[in-house]
Write a protein that holds these residues in place. Sequence first.
Motif, PDB file in Angstrom:
ATOM      1  N   LEU A  29       0.834  -1.205   0.000  1.00  0.00           N
ATOM      2  CA  LEU A  29       0.000   0.000   0.000  1.00  0.00           C
ATOM      3  C   LEU A  29       0.869   1.256   0.000  1.00  0.00           C
ATOM      4  O   LEU A  29       0.658   2.180  -0.800  1.00  0.00           O
ATOM      5  CB  LEU A  29      -0.907   0.004   1.226  1.00  0.00           C
ATOM      6  CG  LEU A  29      -2.238  -0.722   1.090  1.00  0.00           C
ATOM      7  CD1 LEU A  29      -2.883  -0.893   2.449  1.00  0.00           C
ATOM      8  CD2 LEU A  29      -3.169   0.065   0.178  1.00  0.00           C
ATOM      9  N   LEU A  33       1.166   4.019  -3.047  1.00  0.00           N
ATOM     10  CA  LEU A  33       0.835   5.418  -2.753  1.00  0.00           C
ATOM     11  C   LEU A  33       2.036   6.323  -3.047  1.00  0.00           C
ATOM     12  O   LEU A  33       1.899   7.377  -3.688  1.00  0.00           O
ATOM     13  CB  LEU A  33       0.398   5.554  -1.299  1.00  0.00           C
ATOM     14  CG  LEU A  33      -0.006   6.962  -0.866  1.00  0.00           C
ATOM     15  CD1 LEU A  33      -1.217   7.426  -1.652  1.00  0.00           C
ATOM     16  CD2 LEU A  33      -0.322   7.004   0.626  1.00  0.00           C
ATOM     17  N   ALA A  36       2.518   6.713  -6.750  1.00  0.00           N
ATOM     18  CA  ALA A  36       1.551   7.662  -7.307  1.00  0.00           C
ATOM     19  C   ALA A  36       1.963   9.097  -6.982  1.00  0.00           C
ATOM     20  O   ALA A  36       1.837   9.996  -7.826  1.00  0.00           O
ATOM     21  CB  ALA A  36       0.152   7.371  -6.769  1.00  0.00           C
ATOM     22  N   LEU A  37       2.479   9.313  -5.779  1.00  0.00           N
ATOM     23  CA  LEU A  37       2.906  10.661  -5.395  1.00  0.00           C
ATOM     24  C   LEU A  37       4.040  11.144  -6.297  1.00  0.00           C
ATOM     25  O   LEU A  37       4.040  12.293  -6.755  1.00  0.00           O
ATOM     26  CB  LEU A  37       3.365  10.675  -3.933  1.00  0.00           C
ATOM     27  CG  LEU A  37       2.246  10.687  -2.892  1.00  0.00           C
ATOM     28  CD1 LEU A  37       2.810  10.562  -1.492  1.00  0.00           C
ATOM     29  CD2 LEU A  37       1.417  11.961  -3.011  1.00  0.00           C
ATOM     30  N   VAL A  40       2.619  11.960  -9.724  1.00  0.00           N
ATOM     31  CA  VAL A  40       1.828  13.191  -9.701  1.00  0.00           C
ATOM     32  C   VAL A  40       2.741  14.412  -9.569  1.00  0.00           C
ATOM     33  O   VAL A  40       2.453  15.483 -10.105  1.00  0.00           O
ATOM     34  CB  VAL A  40       0.801  13.121  -8.543  1.00  0.00           C
ATOM     35  CG1 VAL A  40       0.151  14.472  -8.318  1.00  0.00           C
ATOM     36  CG2 VAL A  40      -0.264  12.089  -8.864  1.00  0.00           C
ATOM     37  N   LYS A 121      -0.292  10.300 -16.393  1.00  0.00           N
ATOM     38  CA  LYS A 121      -0.249  10.135 -14.940  1.00  0.00           C
ATOM     39  C   LYS A 121      -1.343   9.186 -14.456  1.00  0.00           C
ATOM     40  O   LYS A 121      -1.093   8.295 -13.628  1.00  0.00           O
ATOM     41  CB  LYS A 121      -0.411  11.495 -14.252  1.00  0.00           C
ATOM     42  CG  LYS A 121       0.810  12.380 -14.414  1.00  0.00           C
ATOM     43  CD  LYS A 121       0.626  13.704 -13.716  1.00  0.00           C
ATOM     44  CE  LYS A 121       1.891  14.543 -13.851  1.00  0.00           C
ATOM     45  NZ  LYS A 121       1.826  15.768 -13.064  1.00  0.00           N
ATOM     46  N   SER A 125      -0.711   5.452 -12.641  1.00  0.00           N
ATOM     47  CA  SER A 125      -1.220   5.146 -11.307  1.00  0.00           C
ATOM     48  C   SER A 125      -2.172   3.958 -11.338  1.00  0.00           C
ATOM     49  O   SER A 125      -2.160   3.116 -10.436  1.00  0.00           O
ATOM     50  CB  SER A 125      -1.939   6.353 -10.724  1.00  0.00           C
ATOM     51  OG  SER A 125      -1.109   7.470 -10.790  1.00  0.00           O
ATOM     52  N   ALA A 129      -1.806   0.525  -9.220  1.00  0.00           N
ATOM     53  CA  ALA A 129      -2.882   0.054  -8.346  1.00  0.00           C
ATOM     54  C   ALA A 129      -3.372  -1.317  -8.794  1.00  0.00           C
ATOM     55  O   ALA A 129      -3.794  -2.134  -7.973  1.00  0.00           O
ATOM     56  CB  ALA A 129      -4.027   1.060  -8.336  1.00  0.00           C
TER      57      ALA A 129
ATOM     58  N   ASP B   5      -5.500   9.868 -10.249  1.00  0.00           N
ATOM     59  CA  ASP B   5      -4.309  10.575  -9.783  1.00  0.00           C
ATOM     60  C   ASP B   5      -3.887  11.634 -10.791  1.00  0.00           C
ATOM     61  O   ASP B   5      -4.003  11.440 -11.993  1.00  0.00           O
ATOM     62  CB  ASP B   5      -3.156   9.589  -9.599  1.00  0.00           C
ATOM     63  CG  ASP B   5      -3.344   8.728  -8.365  1.00  0.00           C
ATOM     64  OD1 ASP B   5      -3.558   9.308  -7.292  1.00  0.00           O
ATOM     65  OD2 ASP B   5      -3.290   7.495  -8.491  1.00  0.00           O
ATOM     66  N   LEU B 103      -5.301   6.833  -5.646  1.00  0.00           N
ATOM     67  CA  LEU B 103      -5.038   6.800  -4.201  1.00  0.00           C
ATOM     68  C   LEU B 103      -4.749   8.199  -3.680  1.00  0.00           C
ATOM     69  O   LEU B 103      -5.199   8.564  -2.601  1.00  0.00           O
ATOM     70  CB  LEU B 103      -3.844   5.891  -3.906  1.00  0.00           C
ATOM     71  CG  LEU B 103      -4.106   4.392  -3.829  1.00  0.00           C
ATOM     72  CD1 LEU B 103      -2.817   3.668  -3.493  1.00  0.00           C
ATOM     73  CD2 LEU B 103      -5.155   4.086  -2.790  1.00  0.00           C
ATOM     74  N   THR B 104      -3.995   9.000  -4.450  1.00  0.00           N
ATOM     75  CA  THR B 104      -3.699  10.356  -3.987  1.00  0.00           C
ATOM     76  C   THR B 104      -4.919  11.257  -4.146  1.00  0.00           C
ATOM     77  O   THR B 104      -4.958  12.345  -3.587  1.00  0.00           O
ATOM     78  CB  THR B 104      -2.520  10.981  -4.761  1.00  0.00           C
ATOM     79  OG1 THR B 104      -2.904  11.106  -6.131  1.00  0.00           O
ATOM     80  CG2 THR B 104      -1.285  10.141  -4.662  1.00  0.00           C
TER      81      THR B 104
END
Lengths: 260, 236
Positions: A29, A33, A36-37, A40, A121, A125, A129, B5, B103-104
């Motif tokens: 998890l 996450l 993805a950060l 982004v 993006k 992601s 996921a 996202d 998720l974000t």
Amino acid sequence: MGARHGGALSARYVAGTSPVHRLAPQVKLVAVLAYALVVVATPVHAGWAPWAYAGYLLVVLAAAAVAGVRPGRLAGSLVVEIPFVVFALLLPFVTRGPRVEVLGLSLSESGLQTGGALLAKATLSVLAATVLAATTEPRELLRGLERLRLPSALVQILGFMIRYVDVVSGELHRMRVARESRAFDGRRRGALRVVGAAAGALFIRSYERGERVHLAMLSRGYTGRLPRGPVAAVPSRDWLAGLSLPLAAGAVLATGMLLG
Amino acid sequence: MHVPDGFLDAPTSVATGVLAAGTVALALRRAREELDERTAPLAGLTAAFVFAVQMMNFPVGAGTSGHLIGGTLTAVLVGPWTAVLCMTVVLLVQAVLFADGGLTALGTNVTLMALVAVGVGYGLFRLLVAVLPRTRTGLLVAAGVGAFASVPVAALAFVALFAAGGVADIPVGTVAATMGGIHVLIGLGEAAITVVVLGAVLAARPDLVHGAAHLRSADTLLRRPEVLTPRGPAQR
């Protein structure tokens, strides 16, 4: 739906014994996450951004390969994006700013960039996921969220949902079979009323089941909280293995920032 | 319409995330007042219901079918705070197990679909219930209007977020008009489904409907006449 073996929530799960399957759920998890950060955080208008997206794609495809997730499954998972693909495709037409001519259409330069970046993006992601969902069972994910300190009341609600969603959708499926075996036709007038009544009955049955479950739990000594299982510490080797996904992506981002 | 996202910039995502976390924390406390210690099993089963019913296709006229989003319906059925929790759990499951919604962007999605949709739908419902005649029809009209309005308002809230923290410079008016227009149609479907489902529950178990408490308070204490008549000695 529902009656199928494996259940509605495990639809994305692929049983396996790959290293990714064996990682602790909370590690996966956090890794997804963080990945993805990083994705982004990539600046949209930088000239090197497309190269960074390609780098991220390689990283997540490598993770998928280690996990044994087949390419067809990865591609299939992208269906959830469709409504936003439409939105992203509109951006070049509606964004303000300097225009460029593409195939006789006057498109906004920054709109093209942003629309493309949004698609890239979102796609990256979704791929990450999907690897998570394909290698982790719903119950395991619940355990991971619990370890990550999700409020215990929310964990309980989530737990009941995961446990009973197959029962509820099974009930829905049986109602549909019963309806259609009585020559139900969805296109006829009044069909909405029939399907609506079924959904209403489904709510009543779900709610009443909740009441029975609660009474059954009370009779087994439920006091408002559920006992937690023993907490096994995750070895730092596993954390490192799991976090190699966002770390590799972070390295791509850092390279882009330094060289671009 | 789950936001993936990367659609909103970091400050907006963080802000909606904080807002969503605060809402869920408040809802966790207030839901106990709606359902006392039965919260976990009942909210869990209701969330399972919402998840299942979102996969159902409802025929909504003119050969089209739609599916329910269910914020307003759930709020009227089990109370707004429990509804916030149910929608949050469903969104979390969709994000983690189906990659549907980033998720974000989870905070953004919870803000739009649990806070804005449930808040607008249920708020309008309460407002109309206070104004309209206290009948079954009045209740259904109130729920229908609430469900209808919740969809375009949530869509416009997304446009507002995108205008504030989106990554593109778009003419807000045009996009708002387009998104609003499309979602007015979706809202009509949502309203039709909400009214029919709520009507079915009201017909069978009106005591389960949280938003219909004012309808049943009048007659639950009526005594059956035969209990009042004194029985003759022969029957003893």
